[in-house]
Design a protein around this motif. Structure first.
Motif, mmCIF file in Angstrom:
data_model
loop_
_atom_site.group_PDB
_atom_site.id
_atom_site.type_symbol
_atom_site.label_atom_id
_atom_site.label_comp_id
_atom_site.label_asym_id
_atom_site.label_seq_id
_atom_site.Cartn_x
_atom_site.Cartn_y
_atom_site.Cartn_z
ATOM 1 N N LYS A 51 0.842 -1.189 0.000
ATOM 2 C CA LYS A 51 0.000 0.000 0.000
ATOM 3 C C LYS A 51 0.878 1.239 0.000
ATOM 4 N N GLU A 52 0.296 2.381 -0.319
ATOM 5 C CA GLU A 52 1.055 3.637 -0.324
ATOM 6 C C GLU A 52 1.175 4.159 1.103
ATOM 7 N N VAL A 53 2.391 4.372 1.527
ATOM 8 C CA VAL A 53 2.661 4.843 2.884
ATOM 9 C C VAL A 53 3.761 5.902 2.834
ATOM 10 N N GLU A 54 3.867 6.678 3.916
ATOM 11 C CA GLU A 54 4.991 7.606 4.030
ATOM 12 C C GLU A 54 6.238 6.808 4.383
ATOM 13 N N VAL A 55 7.342 7.162 3.747
ATOM 14 C CA VAL A 55 8.589 6.421 3.929
ATOM 15 C C VAL A 55 9.722 7.396 4.224
ATOM 16 N N ALA A 56 10.544 7.048 5.213
ATOM 17 C CA ALA A 56 11.780 7.792 5.477
ATOM 18 C C ALA A 56 12.908 7.121 4.698
ATOM 19 N N ILE A 57 13.639 7.912 3.932
ATOM 20 C CA ILE A 57 14.747 7.382 3.144
ATOM 21 C C ILE A 57 16.052 7.675 3.877
ATOM 22 N N PHE A 58 16.774 6.613 4.220
ATOM 23 C CA PHE A 58 18.033 6.741 4.939
ATOM 24 C C PHE A 58 19.216 6.655 3.989
ATOM 25 N N ILE A 64 24.827 3.879 0.541
ATOM 26 C CA ILE A 64 23.759 2.881 0.564
ATOM 27 C C ILE A 64 22.456 3.534 1.005
ATOM 28 N N ARG A 65 21.370 3.185 0.347
ATOM 29 C CA ARG A 65 20.046 3.679 0.726
ATOM 30 C C ARG A 65 19.271 2.608 1.479
ATOM 31 N N ALA A 66 18.392 3.050 2.345
ATOM 32 C CA ALA A 66 17.497 2.127 3.041
ATOM 33 C C ALA A 66 16.169 2.833 3.247
ATOM 34 N N TYR A 67 15.104 2.047 3.342
ATOM 35 C CA TYR A 67 13.760 2.612 3.389
ATOM 36 C C TYR A 67 13.031 2.133 4.642
ATOM 37 N N CYS A 68 12.421 3.110 5.328
ATOM 38 C CA CYS A 68 11.692 2.798 6.566
ATOM 39 C C CYS A 68 10.270 3.344 6.476
ATOM 40 N N PRO A 69 9.271 2.455 6.371
ATOM 41 C CA PRO A 69 7.875 2.929 6.364
ATOM 42 C C PRO A 69 7.528 3.575 7.699
ATOM 43 N N ALA A 70 6.597 4.517 7.674
ATOM 44 C CA ALA A 70 6.247 5.279 8.879
ATOM 45 C C ALA A 70 5.845 4.370 10.033
ATOM 46 N N SER A 71 5.214 3.253 9.742
ATOM 47 C CA SER A 71 4.768 2.329 10.794
ATOM 48 C C SER A 71 5.939 1.706 11.545
ATOM 49 N N GLU A 72 7.143 1.717 10.925
ATOM 50 C CA GLU A 72 8.322 1.143 11.566
ATOM 51 C C GLU A 72 9.296 2.206 12.061
ATOM 52 N N PHE A 73 8.879 3.469 11.971
ATOM 53 C CA PHE A 73 9.770 4.556 12.390
ATOM 54 C C PHE A 73 9.713 4.798 13.891
ATOM 55 N N SER A 74 8.553 4.579 14.480
ATOM 56 C CA SER A 74 8.394 4.841 15.910
ATOM 57 C C SER A 74 7.170 4.099 16.434
ATOM 58 N N ALA A 75 7.192 3.849 17.745
ATOM 59 C CA ALA A 75 6.016 3.259 18.378
ATOM 60 C C ALA A 75 4.888 4.276 18.444
ATOM 61 N N HIS A 76 5.243 5.567 18.323
ATOM 62 C CA HIS A 76 4.236 6.630 18.318
ATOM 63 C C HIS A 76 3.927 7.020 16.880
ATOM 64 N N GLU A 77 2.696 7.392 16.643
ATOM 65 C CA GLU A 77 2.293 7.789 15.300
ATOM 66 C C GLU A 77 2.480 9.288 15.122
ATOM 67 N N VAL A 107 13.328 1.477 12.606
ATOM 68 C CA VAL A 107 13.824 2.228 13.768
ATOM 69 C C VAL A 107 13.139 1.701 15.025
ATOM 70 N N LYS A 108 11.870 1.346 14.890
ATOM 71 C CA LYS A 108 11.074 0.880 16.038
ATOM 72 C C LYS A 108 11.664 -0.380 16.657
ATOM 73 N N LYS A 109 12.079 -1.329 15.832
ATOM 74 C CA LYS A 109 12.649 -2.570 16.360
ATOM 75 C C LYS A 109 13.988 -2.324 17.052
ATOM 76 N N ALA A 110 14.788 -1.396 16.492
ATOM 77 C CA ALA A 110 16.053 -1.046 17.148
ATOM 78 C C ALA A 110 15.780 -0.404 18.504
ATOM 79 N N ASP A 111 14.750 0.435 18.561
ATOM 80 C CA ASP A 111 14.364 1.061 19.834
ATOM 81 C C ASP A 111 13.950 0.008 20.856
ATOM 82 N N GLU A 112 13.212 -0.995 20.405
ATOM 83 C CA GLU A 112 12.761 -2.049 21.318
ATOM 84 C C GLU A 112 13.946 -2.806 21.916
ATOM 85 N N ILE A 113 14.965 -3.077 21.092
ATOM 86 C CA ILE A 113 16.158 -3.782 21.577
ATOM 87 C C ILE A 113 16.890 -2.929 22.614
ATOM 88 N N LYS A 114 17.105 -1.647 22.270
ATOM 89 C CA LYS A 114 17.838 -0.758 23.177
ATOM 90 C C LYS A 114 17.036 -0.492 24.449
#
Length: 299
Positions: A51-58, A64-77, A107-114
């Motif tokens: 689906k179409e979502v907002e994406v952060a481009i790293f 190297i490029r990497a893509y993070c959909p908004a749902s995985e950027f933070s536990a907060h919306e 980013v969200k999963k990295a936050d959960e680990i830390k």
């Protein structure tokens, strides 16, 4: 997807590097170079849909490029990720699309680990009554002007700070000081495991400027800046150590204006009540003359 997303890697060596990071779960750093709307596979109700979502481009080292959909950027919306452009974030590689050569990160999963490791450390410190001994580096993630609450992310954990805990002195323009993405050193004041709350303080992590006043007491002259001239409460001066104190002046000296640079001497120090008074004796850069509003009558 291949029509909207640029390839993440340009060589087998870069692919091997990403694959190794994904396999080991290594936390990686990158800068948010831009955000956009894209069609990407995302998890929804336990299944993967495109689906179409907002994406952060790293951008990572080596381009190297990497893509993070908004749902995985933070536990907060967030209403938008645009405010994070230019910021440095930590994330884990979650998927490598070999067909389209796209790396997806979270980013969200990295936050959960830390955060899990951070909470374990805080529990240990609390049991040993050493909760507030350690200084942590945090990143300001937001500010709520209604509640005057500053939000700071520390080791992947969203913490909060009351405005009074920002500095030892008066805080007049907190909105200009709490820039999202800026780093700040803090100490932990208390934790609430049941509600998963962590209260932090910047004030506790920096030296109290009142401790410096005794050393400044015998100085012939101290530089200061007029921060307020109140008809009832009087003159206030900010010293070069950031502390705002009460100022008085002799009658022979013209009335100061906000922003004037002054020379002063310490007159009294009351550390217990956190009060200090200085005597203004000169304007080292000169005193601007106020224009007489009625002078046009005589031109």
């Amino acid at each position: 997807m291949t029509e909207t997303l640029l390839k993440s890697w340009n060589s087998n060596l870069e692919l091997e590097e990403l694959a190794n990071k994904r396999r080991t779960g290594e936390i990686t750093r990158g800068a948010v170079s831009s955000t956009t709307k894209m069609k990407m596979p995302t998890e929804e109700n336990g299944r993967v849909v495109t689906k179409e979502v907002e994406v952060a481009i790293f951008r990572l080292e080596g381009g190297i490029r990497a893509y993070c959909p908004a749902s995985e950027f933070s536990a907060h919306e967030f209403s938008s990720l645009i405010g994070f452009v230019g910021s440095i974030q930590e994330f884990v590689i979650t998927a490598l699309d070999l067909e389209n050569e796209i790396a997806t990160v979270s980013v969200k999963k990295a936050d959960e680990i830390k955060s899990a490791a951070f909470w374990e450390e805080l529990r240990t410190r609390k049991d040993g009554e050493a909760l507030s001994e350690e200084v942590y580096e945090g990143v300001i993630s937001g500010y709520n002007p209604q509640s005057r609450t500053i939000f700071v992310k520390v080791n992947g954990t969203n913490c909060f700070m009351n405005t009074a805990e920002w500095d030892h002195g008066r805080v007049r323009d907190i909105e200009t000081q709490v820039t999202r993405g800026s780093k700040v050193e803090v100490k932990v004041l208390r934790i609430d495991e049941e509600r998963q709350l962590v209260q932090v303080s910047r004030r506790a992590a920096v030296e109290d400027p009142f401790n410096q006043l005794e050393q400044m007491k015998d100085m012939e002259g101290i530089a200061g800046k007029i921060t307020n001239v109140h008809p009832i409460h009087g003159i206030f001066v900010q010293l070069d150590n950031g502390l705002e104190v009460k100022g008085i002046k002799p009658r022979s000296l013209p009335e100061p204006d906000v922003g004037d640079i002054v020379s002063c001497r310490i007159r009294t120090i009351d550390k217990e009540s956190r009060r200090c008074k200085v005597v203004i004796y000169a304007y080292p850069r000169g005193k601007k003359q106020k224009k007489d509003v009625a002078s046009f009558l005589f031109d």
